[in-house]
Design a protein around this motif. Structure first.
Motif, mmCIF file in Angstrom:
data_model
loop_
_atom_site.group_PDB
_atom_site.id
_atom_site.type_symbol
_atom_site.label_atom_id
_atom_site.label_comp_id
_atom_site.label_asym_id
_atom_site.label_seq_id
_atom_site.Cartn_x
_atom_site.Cartn_y
_atom_site.Cartn_z
ATOM 1 N N ASP A 66 1.107 -1.051 -0.165
ATOM 2 C CA ASP A 66 -0.117 0.268 0.173
ATOM 3 C C ASP A 66 0.497 1.346 0.267
ATOM 4 O O ASP A 66 2.361 1.145 0.533
ATOM 5 C CB ASP A 66 -0.868 -0.187 1.537
ATOM 6 N N HIS A 67 0.618 2.573 -0.532
ATOM 7 C CA HIS A 67 0.809 3.774 -0.655
ATOM 8 C C HIS A 67 0.414 4.319 0.094
ATOM 9 O O HIS A 67 -0.058 4.065 1.251
ATOM 10 C CB HIS A 67 0.758 4.211 -2.283
ATOM 11 N N ARG A 68 1.743 5.085 1.256
ATOM 12 C CA ARG A 68 1.094 6.106 1.875
ATOM 13 C C ARG A 68 1.750 8.046 1.639
ATOM 14 O O ARG A 68 2.465 7.990 0.329
ATOM 15 C CB ARG A 68 2.678 6.552 3.318
ATOM 16 N N GLY A 69 0.833 8.566 1.974
ATOM 17 C CA GLY A 69 0.556 9.675 1.822
ATOM 18 C C GLY A 69 -0.181 10.634 3.608
ATOM 19 O O GLY A 69 -0.533 10.161 3.837
ATOM 20 N N TRP A 70 0.563 11.798 3.136
ATOM 21 C CA TRP A 70 1.066 12.893 4.056
ATOM 22 C C TRP A 70 -0.036 13.684 3.797
ATOM 23 O O TRP A 70 0.512 14.672 2.248
ATOM 24 C CB TRP A 70 2.223 13.489 4.037
ATOM 25 N N PHE A 71 -0.955 14.815 4.518
ATOM 26 C CA PHE A 71 -2.108 15.857 4.233
ATOM 27 C C PHE A 71 -2.115 16.330 4.875
ATOM 28 O O PHE A 71 -1.518 15.862 6.159
ATOM 29 C CB PHE A 71 -3.026 14.884 3.860
ATOM 30 N N ARG A 72 -2.471 17.784 5.564
ATOM 31 C CA ARG A 72 -2.622 18.713 6.422
ATOM 32 C C ARG A 72 -3.489 19.877 5.912
ATOM 33 O O ARG A 72 -3.817 19.742 4.929
ATOM 34 C CB ARG A 72 -1.492 19.226 6.267
ATOM 35 N N MET A 115 -1.390 12.224 -5.095
ATOM 36 C CA MET A 115 -2.290 13.306 -4.432
ATOM 37 C C MET A 115 -3.478 13.643 -4.418
ATOM 38 O O MET A 115 -3.486 14.779 -3.938
ATOM 39 C CB MET A 115 -1.636 15.190 -6.058
ATOM 40 N N ILE A 116 -4.262 12.898 -4.183
ATOM 41 C CA ILE A 116 -5.870 12.726 -4.471
ATOM 42 C C ILE A 116 -6.117 12.428 -3.409
ATOM 43 O O ILE A 116 -6.304 11.174 -3.023
ATOM 44 C CB ILE A 116 -6.144 12.221 -5.502
ATOM 45 N N ALA A 117 -6.938 12.913 -2.492
ATOM 46 C CA ALA A 117 -7.148 12.532 -1.024
ATOM 47 C C ALA A 117 -7.850 11.523 -1.270
ATOM 48 O O ALA A 117 -8.547 10.677 -0.547
ATOM 49 C CB ALA A 117 -7.955 13.489 -0.385
ATOM 50 N N ILE A 118 -9.241 11.199 -1.851
ATOM 51 C CA ILE A 118 -10.535 10.317 -1.685
ATOM 52 C C ILE A 118 -9.823 9.120 -2.635
ATOM 53 O O ILE A 118 -10.782 8.511 -2.456
ATOM 54 C CB ILE A 118 -10.997 11.019 -3.248
ATOM 55 N N TYR A 119 -8.629 9.402 -3.581
ATOM 56 C CA TYR A 119 -8.629 7.767 -3.294
ATOM 57 C C TYR A 119 -7.440 6.658 -2.289
ATOM 58 O O TYR A 119 -7.151 5.643 -3.068
ATOM 59 C CB TYR A 119 -7.054 7.786 -4.494
ATOM 60 N N TYR A 120 -7.444 7.739 -1.003
ATOM 61 C CA TYR A 120 -6.793 7.191 -0.261
ATOM 62 C C TYR A 120 -8.256 6.235 0.846
ATOM 63 O O TYR A 120 -8.767 7.666 1.466
ATOM 64 C CB TYR A 120 -6.255 7.795 0.922
ATOM 65 N N GLY A 121 -7.854 4.969 1.337
ATOM 66 C CA GLY A 121 -8.831 4.318 1.512
ATOM 67 C C GLY A 121 -9.176 4.641 3.634
ATOM 68 O O GLY A 121 -10.275 4.738 3.557
ATOM 69 N N TYR A 122 -7.707 4.497 4.069
ATOM 70 C CA TYR A 122 -7.605 4.892 5.654
ATOM 71 C C TYR A 122 -6.753 6.058 5.897
ATOM 72 O O TYR A 122 -5.662 6.268 5.113
ATOM 73 C CB TYR A 122 -7.420 3.421 5.910
ATOM 74 N N TRP A 123 -7.073 6.589 6.862
ATOM 75 C CA TRP A 123 -6.375 7.677 7.180
ATOM 76 C C TRP A 123 -6.404 7.613 9.008
ATOM 77 O O TRP A 123 -6.814 6.856 9.755
ATOM 78 C CB TRP A 123 -7.642 9.012 7.385
ATOM 79 N N GLY A 124 -5.581 7.865 9.588
ATOM 80 C CA GLY A 124 -5.116 8.760 10.961
ATOM 81 C C GLY A 124 -6.050 9.334 11.369
ATOM 82 O O GLY A 124 -6.464 9.707 10.433
ATOM 83 N N PHE A 144 -2.102 14.771 8.234
ATOM 84 C CA PHE A 144 -2.357 13.263 8.699
ATOM 85 C C PHE A 144 -1.888 11.977 7.361
ATOM 86 O O PHE A 144 -1.422 12.859 6.321
ATOM 87 C CB PHE A 144 -4.532 12.698 8.489
ATOM 88 N N CYS A 145 -1.813 11.627 8.405
ATOM 89 C CA CYS A 145 -1.174 10.215 7.566
ATOM 90 C C CYS A 145 -2.560 8.758 6.796
ATOM 91 O O CYS A 145 -3.539 9.321 7.432
ATOM 92 C CB CYS A 145 -0.490 8.988 8.080
ATOM 93 N N ALA A 146 -2.369 8.927 5.219
ATOM 94 C CA ALA A 146 -3.307 8.101 4.847
ATOM 95 C C ALA A 146 -2.702 6.564 3.957
ATOM 96 O O ALA A 146 -1.387 6.861 3.596
ATOM 97 C CB ALA A 146 -4.136 8.622 4.356
ATOM 98 N N GLY A 147 -3.201 5.878 3.563
ATOM 99 C CA GLY A 147 -3.037 4.614 3.153
ATOM 100 C C GLY A 147 -3.785 4.175 1.700
ATOM 101 O O GLY A 147 -5.125 5.357 1.945
ATOM 102 N N GLN A 148 -3.318 3.873 1.029
ATOM 103 C CA GLN A 148 -4.286 3.613 -0.593
ATOM 104 C C GLN A 148 -3.480 2.884 -0.807
ATOM 105 O O GLN A 148 -2.279 2.284 -1.427
ATOM 106 C CB GLN A 148 -3.535 4.915 -1.692
ATOM 107 N N VAL A 149 -5.141 1.633 -1.569
ATOM 108 C CA VAL A 149 -4.126 0.462 -1.211
ATOM 109 C C VAL A 149 -3.844 0.140 -3.170
ATOM 110 O O VAL A 149 -3.855 0.796 -4.072
ATOM 111 C CB VAL A 149 -5.479 -0.293 -1.891
#
Length: 126
Positions: free
Chosen positions: A32-38, A108-117, A95-100
């Motif tokens: 799974d990929h990981r992203g950081w958002f704020r 870069m697109i938040a809606i594609y991340y399925g789960y969040w901290g 926020f940290c998020a995971g994308q399968v």
């Protein structure tokens, strides 16, 4: 099934540094990929940085490029965001998020991340 917990936020002076951590637990897929958002008060959530499941293809927002570095240690199920030369405008909940893993990756697109901290607060004083 997968839980993400951020840590490392706090109060820092402008020009200082912080390292955020995102630790995964539960049914973990290291691909799974990981992203950081704020998200700052009164503003939309914005992309900060992302990294692929294998640890490659780092991607950064223009506002943090050259200052922030994303990395991951899959053996520890942890993703990091090293933040240097912090500015007051970096103040936000991070926020940290995971994308399968899929056929395509949309870092870069938040809606594609399925789960969040739950997020960790970063405050940068001038």
């Amino acid at each position: 099934q997968v839980h993400l917990v951020e840590s490392g936020g706090g109060l820092v002076q402008a020009g200082g540094s912080l390292r955020l951590s995102c630790t995964a637990s539960g049914r973990i897929f290291r691909s799974d990929h990981r992203g950081w958002f704020r998200q700052a008060p009164g503003k939309d959530r914005e992309f900060v940085a992302a990294i692929s499941g294998s640890g490659g293809r780092p991607t950064y927002a223009d506002s943090v490029k050259g200052r922030f570095t994303i990395s991951r240690d899959n053996a520890k199920n942890t993703t990091y965001l090293q933040m240097n030369d912090l500015k007051p405008e970096d103040t936000a909940v991070y926020f940290c998020a995971g994308q399968v893993q899929g056929r395509f990756w949309f870092p870069m697109i938040a809606i594609y991340y399925g789960y969040w901290g739950q997020g960790t607060q970063v405050t940068v004083s001038s």
